[in-house]
Scaffold this motif. Sequence first.
Motif, PDB file in Angstrom:
ATOM      1  N   PHE A 191      -3.901  -4.095   9.708  1.00 31.68           N
ATOM      2  CA  PHE A 191      -2.921  -4.483   8.693  1.00 31.68           C
ATOM      3  C   PHE A 191      -1.512  -4.225   9.219  1.00 31.68           C
ATOM      4  CE2 PHE A 191      -0.122  -3.248   5.181  1.00 31.68           C
ATOM      5  CZ  PHE A 191      -0.125  -4.423   4.455  1.00 31.68           C
TER       6      PHE A 191
ATOM      7  N   LEU B 272      -2.658  -0.292   0.930  1.00 33.10           N
ATOM      8  CA  LEU B 272      -2.765  -0.540   2.369  1.00 33.10           C
ATOM      9  C   LEU B 272      -1.529  -0.006   3.084  1.00 33.10           C
ATOM     10  CD1 LEU B 272      -4.162  -4.176   2.424  1.00 33.10           C
ATOM     11  CD2 LEU B 272      -5.342  -2.099   3.131  1.00 33.10           C
ATOM     12  N   GLN B 273      -1.770   0.663   4.213  1.00 34.83           N
ATOM     13  CA  GLN B 273      -0.686   1.195   5.035  1.00 34.83           C
ATOM     14  C   GLN B 273      -0.710   0.497   6.387  1.00 34.83           C
ATOM     15  OE1 GLN B 273       1.554   3.464   3.898  1.00 34.83           O
ATOM     16  NE2 GLN B 273       0.479   3.283   1.941  1.00 34.83           N
TER      17      GLN B 273
ATOM     18  N   VAL C  92      -1.255 -11.389   3.286  1.00 30.11           N
ATOM     19  CA  VAL C  92      -1.521 -10.210   4.109  1.00 30.11           C
ATOM     20  C   VAL C  92      -1.495 -10.647   5.571  1.00 30.11           C
ATOM     21  CG1 VAL C  92      -3.271  -8.497   4.691  1.00 30.11           C
ATOM     22  CG2 VAL C  92      -2.973  -9.182   2.321  1.00 30.11           C
TER      23      VAL C  92
ATOM     24  N   ILE D 127      -9.067  -3.213   9.120  1.00 33.28           N
ATOM     25  CA  ILE D 127      -9.844  -3.849   8.056  1.00 33.28           C
ATOM     26  C   ILE D 127     -10.960  -4.679   8.669  1.00 33.28           C
ATOM     27  CG2 ILE D 127      -9.708  -5.475   6.143  1.00 33.28           C
ATOM     28  CD1 ILE D 127      -6.801  -4.556   5.798  1.00 33.28           C
TER      29      ILE D 127
ATOM     30  N   TYR E 287      -3.624 -12.805  -0.477  1.00 33.59           N
ATOM     31  CA  TYR E 287      -3.946 -11.484  -1.022  1.00 33.59           C
ATOM     32  C   TYR E 287      -4.973 -11.682  -2.135  1.00 33.59           C
ATOM     33  CZ  TYR E 287      -3.214  -6.787  -2.886  1.00 33.59           C
ATOM     34  OH  TYR E 287      -3.396  -5.490  -3.318  1.00 33.59           O
TER      35      TYR E 287
ATOM     36  N   ASP F 129      -3.764   0.305   9.160  1.00 30.01           N
ATOM     37  CA  ASP F 129      -5.134   0.355   8.629  1.00 30.01           C
ATOM     38  C   ASP F 129      -5.965  -0.743   9.274  1.00 30.01           C
ATOM     39  OD1 ASP F 129      -4.496   2.431   6.969  1.00 30.01           O
ATOM     40  OD2 ASP F 129      -4.451   1.241   5.118  1.00 30.01           O
TER      41      ASP F 129
ATOM     42  N   PHE G 246      -8.915  -7.965  -0.739  1.00 30.15           N
ATOM     43  CA  PHE G 246      -7.856  -7.125  -0.179  1.00 30.15           C
ATOM     44  C   PHE G 246      -7.301  -6.175  -1.236  1.00 30.15           C
ATOM     45  CE2 PHE G 246      -7.758 -10.709   2.826  1.00 30.15           C
ATOM     46  CZ  PHE G 246      -7.873 -10.000   4.023  1.00 30.15           C
TER      47      PHE G 246
ATOM     48  N   ARG H   6     -12.227  -1.136   4.636  1.00 29.80           N
ATOM     49  CA  ARG H   6     -11.550  -0.392   5.711  1.00 29.80           C
ATOM     50  C   ARG H   6     -12.575  -0.052   6.779  1.00 29.80           C
ATOM     51  NH1 ARG H   6      -8.157   1.574   1.559  1.00 29.80           N
ATOM     52  NH2 ARG H   6      -5.963   1.352   2.153  1.00 29.80           N
TER      53      ARG H   6
ATOM     54  N   LEU I 161      -9.014  -2.762  -1.776  1.00 33.79           N
ATOM     55  CA  LEU I 161      -8.805  -1.698  -0.800  1.00 33.79           C
ATOM     56  C   LEU I 161      -7.780  -0.674  -1.266  1.00 33.79           C
ATOM     57  CD1 LEU I 161      -8.734  -3.780   2.499  1.00 33.79           C
ATOM     58  CD2 LEU I 161     -10.656  -2.548   1.490  1.00 33.79           C
TER      59      LEU I 161
END
Length: 120
Positions: free
Chosen positions: A19, A75-76, A44, A81, A65, A79, A69, A118, A72
């Motif tokens: 991400f 999100l940072q 995303v 995925i 998105y 991350d 998504f 994740r 989850l």
Amino acid sequence: MRPKLKRIEGERKTFTGTFARFGKKDRYRPKKVGDEWVTHDLTVLLVDVRDSDGNPVTDHLWFNYTKGFASLGDLQEGDVIRFDARVRPYIKGYVNQREYIDEREVDYKLAYPTKVARAR
């Protein structure tokens, strides 16, 4: 063009991506959500997209998105995925009919992401 995706066109496989950030794209027609009109959709950006064997297939891909998504949570950046998706062709490029410019070409994307989770 993404030649590694072209070789597996039409197949559904498992992929991973890192991400990077959220984005937005304008809607052709606004939609009403509650009392407000929404004029764009969230997207995303996943970078370093790889297949299930860890082989790189492309440097980046944009996805809508979706609920997958959204499930989850927060999100940072960074991350990883994991998701399943089907390889599909699409037309990209620029057309100017008045000047007879047609720079369209076929490229490949990952569509219909499911089982979004994740990886670590």
